[in-house]
Design a protein around this motif. Structure first.
Motif, mmCIF file in Angstrom:
data_model
loop_
_atom_site.group_PDB
_atom_site.id
_atom_site.type_symbol
_atom_site.label_atom_id
_atom_site.label_comp_id
_atom_site.label_asym_id
_atom_site.label_seq_id
_atom_site.Cartn_x
_atom_site.Cartn_y
_atom_site.Cartn_z
ATOM 1 N N ASP A 1 -12.409 33.502 41.840
ATOM 2 C CA ASP A 1 -13.087 34.312 42.856
ATOM 3 C C ASP A 1 -14.046 33.470 43.694
ATOM 4 N N LEU A 2 -14.379 32.257 43.216
ATOM 5 C CA LEU A 2 -15.295 31.407 43.976
ATOM 6 C C LEU A 2 -14.571 30.295 44.741
ATOM 7 N N LEU A 3 -13.245 30.330 44.702
ATOM 8 C CA LEU A 3 -12.478 29.303 45.430
ATOM 9 C C LEU A 3 -12.887 29.258 46.900
ATOM 10 N N SER A 4 -13.069 30.433 47.488
ATOM 11 C CA SER A 4 -13.360 30.462 48.925
ATOM 12 C C SER A 4 -14.811 30.089 49.239
ATOM 13 N N SER A 5 -15.652 29.925 48.233
ATOM 14 C CA SER A 5 -17.017 29.431 48.474
ATOM 15 C C SER A 5 -17.039 27.917 48.606
ATOM 16 N N THR A 6 -16.001 27.276 48.129
ATOM 17 C CA THR A 6 -16.048 25.826 47.966
ATOM 18 C C THR A 6 -16.142 25.095 49.304
ATOM 19 N N ALA A 7 -15.435 25.574 50.323
ATOM 20 C CA ALA A 7 -15.515 24.899 51.623
ATOM 21 C C ALA A 7 -16.954 24.930 52.148
ATOM 22 N N ARG A 8 -17.622 26.066 51.981
ATOM 23 C CA ARG A 8 -19.023 26.161 52.410
ATOM 24 C C ARG A 8 -19.885 25.158 51.655
ATOM 25 N N GLN A 9 -19.619 25.058 50.366
ATOM 26 C CA GLN A 9 -20.430 24.149 49.554
ATOM 27 C C GLN A 9 -20.153 22.694 49.919
ATOM 28 N N LEU A 10 -18.886 22.376 50.186
ATOM 29 C CA LEU A 10 -18.562 21.000 50.586
ATOM 30 C C LEU A 10 -19.237 20.653 51.909
ATOM 31 N N TYR A 11 -19.336 21.619 52.780
ATOM 32 C CA TYR A 11 -20.017 21.388 54.056
ATOM 33 C C TYR A 11 -21.509 21.109 53.805
ATOM 34 N N GLY B 1 -4.647 23.529 43.217
ATOM 35 C CA GLY B 1 -3.965 22.666 44.189
ATOM 36 C C GLY B 1 -4.734 22.587 45.507
ATOM 37 N N THR B 2 -4.024 22.258 46.571
ATOM 38 C CA THR B 2 -4.688 22.019 47.857
ATOM 39 C C THR B 2 -5.152 23.335 48.487
ATOM 40 N N HIS B 3 -6.362 23.317 48.974
ATOM 41 C CA HIS B 3 -6.926 24.518 49.588
ATOM 42 C C HIS B 3 -7.605 24.106 50.899
ATOM 43 N N THR B 4 -7.341 24.855 51.942
ATOM 44 C CA THR B 4 -7.925 24.544 53.257
ATOM 45 C C THR B 4 -8.615 25.779 53.803
ATOM 46 N N GLU B 5 -9.754 25.567 54.395
ATOM 47 C CA GLU B 5 -10.464 26.682 55.014
ATOM 48 C C GLU B 5 -11.119 26.227 56.314
ATOM 49 N N ASN B 6 -11.056 27.064 57.304
ATOM 50 C CA ASN B 6 -11.794 26.803 58.532
ATOM 51 C C ASN B 6 -13.076 27.624 58.461
ATOM 52 N N LEU C 1 -23.793 17.809 54.796
ATOM 53 C CA LEU C 1 -25.019 17.872 55.599
ATOM 54 C C LEU C 1 -26.209 17.288 54.855
ATOM 55 N N LEU C 2 -26.241 17.501 53.540
ATOM 56 C CA LEU C 2 -27.406 17.048 52.758
ATOM 57 C C LEU C 2 -27.218 15.627 52.233
ATOM 58 N N GLY C 3 -26.076 15.016 52.540
ATOM 59 C CA GLY C 3 -25.834 13.628 52.105
ATOM 60 C C GLY C 3 -25.682 13.513 50.604
ATOM 61 N N LEU C 4 -25.112 14.527 49.969
ATOM 62 C CA LEU C 4 -24.946 14.523 48.507
ATOM 63 C C LEU C 4 -23.478 14.320 48.157
ATOM 64 N N GLN C 5 -23.256 13.742 46.968
ATOM 65 C CA GLN C 5 -21.877 13.488 46.559
ATOM 66 C C GLN C 5 -21.275 14.734 45.909
ATOM 67 N N PRO C 6 -20.170 15.228 46.431
ATOM 68 C CA PRO C 6 -19.605 16.459 45.855
ATOM 69 C C PRO C 6 -18.897 16.202 44.534
ATOM 70 N N PRO C 7 -18.847 17.221 43.685
ATOM 71 C CA PRO C 7 -18.065 17.118 42.443
ATOM 72 C C PRO C 7 -16.590 17.419 42.724
ATOM 73 N N ARG C 8 -15.747 17.294 41.694
ATOM 74 C CA ARG C 8 -14.392 17.846 41.763
ATOM 75 C C ARG C 8 -14.505 19.336 41.436
ATOM 76 N N PHE C 9 -13.516 20.085 41.861
ATOM 77 C CA PHE C 9 -13.534 21.523 41.571
ATOM 78 C C PHE C 9 -12.248 21.929 40.868
ATOM 79 N N ALA C 10 -12.368 22.837 39.926
ATOM 80 C CA ALA C 10 -11.184 23.462 39.329
ATOM 81 C C ALA C 10 -11.502 24.947 39.180
ATOM 82 N N HIS C 11 -10.724 25.770 39.868
ATOM 83 C CA HIS C 11 -10.959 27.219 39.818
ATOM 84 C C HIS C 11 -9.932 27.860 38.900
ATOM 85 N N CYS C 12 -10.430 28.513 37.863
ATOM 86 C CA CYS C 12 -9.493 29.024 36.864
ATOM 87 C C CYS C 12 -9.107 30.470 37.172
ATOM 88 N N PRO C 13 -7.872 30.837 36.787
ATOM 89 C CA PRO C 13 -7.410 32.197 37.057
ATOM 90 C C PRO C 13 -8.306 33.210 36.362
#
Ligand code: GLU
Length: 323
Positions: A223-233, A178-183, A237-249
């Motif tokens: 365990d990699l859910l919290s990496s995703t905000a960094r990767q989206l950033y 679902g929705t995930h937000t990170e600063n 910055l690199l002007g690349l199109q992000p994928p969708r993400f699904a983090h499994c339990p």
């Protein structure tokens, strides 16, 4: 600032396996691979395989070869990458340094990268701010070093390099969680792009590679859910199109511990000695809510009924005696 990330559109569905084989494949990784495969195939998509052996010493090639054999034995086939087949073969991150360098330079040229001389013990000091899941939030200690200070410190120590992050919230909708937000600044801090020995960091390599390989959906462990905000950033910055993400339990042992390589009896070496491939796939599908009984199944037979809504959001305790 709220930053809703757009989902990728109008590209052929491409999922991926991105293992870091530092040992024999085990149930935890296998569960994520099965879900990645089912998610892509249920949308008529393809799978690429990339061996994430940036830390080449920890990931000797023999484990990558065994992993390919195990996946093939289980019927979790890939369409490109790995040691065989298609446009992206062979694909070992340890051989892609020049590619990561190009993206790294772009970030460097924009003045977003700085050297960090902090030692491990400094970073992990008890007084260091930690996130709820135990990660250290980098407080920006080396962000403001003057050129003179940097020159002085360099005489004693080779620095690692970090990316400056903004005080900004990144929000995305995860296909499983679902929705995930990170600063980035508050929840993570400036993060590594390159180690002191020159090896590029996972965060940079994974973004560059997923973009290069045309990956439209990333399925991986929670365990990699919290990496995703960094990767989206980084995508931005690199002007690349992000994928969708699904983090499994994650899969936990019956006593609630996270399954890991230390649980040797859950390695494919042992499982292959005890069970057939459909037995292993069927038991995992049962554990993940994809079928009501642990009956033997092939991956193909699970495709028509696959839906993320069936997959639990909480970590999964392996039922006693299932394996
Ligand atoms: N190579 C990472 C691992 O095996 C996974 C990276 C990813 O899926 O983004 O833990």
């Amino acid at each position: 600032m709220q930053n809703q990330v757009p989902v990728s559109q109008n590209r052929p569905v491409t999922g991926r396996f991105a293992p870091s084989p530092s040992g024999r494949l085990h149930l935890g990784n296998l569960a994520c691979s099965l879900l990645a495969w089912l998610s892509a195939k249920s949308q008529g998509g393809r799978i690429v395989l990339r061996i994430e052996d940036l830390d080449a010493e920890r990931c000797p090639r023999v484990y990558a070869d065994l992993l390919e054999q195990d996946l093939a034995w289980l019927g979790l086939t890939w369409d490109e990458g790995g040691s065989t087949g298609g446009a992206h073969a062979p694909y070992y991150q340890s051989e892609c340094g020049d590619i990561y360098t190009q993206s790294y330079r772009k970030l460097e040229q924009r003045g977003l990268v700085y050297p960090c001389f902090c030692s491990r013990s400094q970073l992990h000091a008890a007084s260091a701010p930690h996130t709820s899941d135990g990660n250290v939030i980098y407080p920006g200690t080396c962000r403001g070093l003057t050129p003179e200070e940097i020159a002085e410190k360099r005489k004693k120590k080779a620095p690692a390099y970090r990316l400056m992050v903004p005080d900004e919230e990144i929000t995305f909708t995860d296909g499983c969680m679902g929705t995930h937000t990170e600063n980035l600044l508050r929840d993570c801090g400036d993060f590594y792009l390159r180690r002191a020995d020159g090896v590029f960091a996972y965060q940079l390599a994974v973004v560059v590679d997923d973009a290069r390989m045309g990956v439209t959906e990333v399925v991986r462990g929670a365990d990699l859910l919290s990496s995703t905000a960094r990767q989206l950033y980084l995508y931005r910055l690199l002007g690349l199109q992000p994928p969708r993400f699904a983090h499994c339990p994650l899969l936990l042992a019956a006593d609630g511990r996270r399954l890991s390589k230390r649980d040797g009896d859950q390695s494919l070496e042992n499982l292959r000695a005890k069970y057939t491939a459909p037995e292993i796939i069927g038991k995992l599908a049962y554990a993940y809510g994809l079928q009501p009984e642990p009956a033997p199944r092939t991956p193909e037979s699970l495709v028509p009924d696959f839906a993320w809504t069936k997959v639990p959001k909480q970590d999964i305790c392996l039922p006693e005696g299932l394996f």
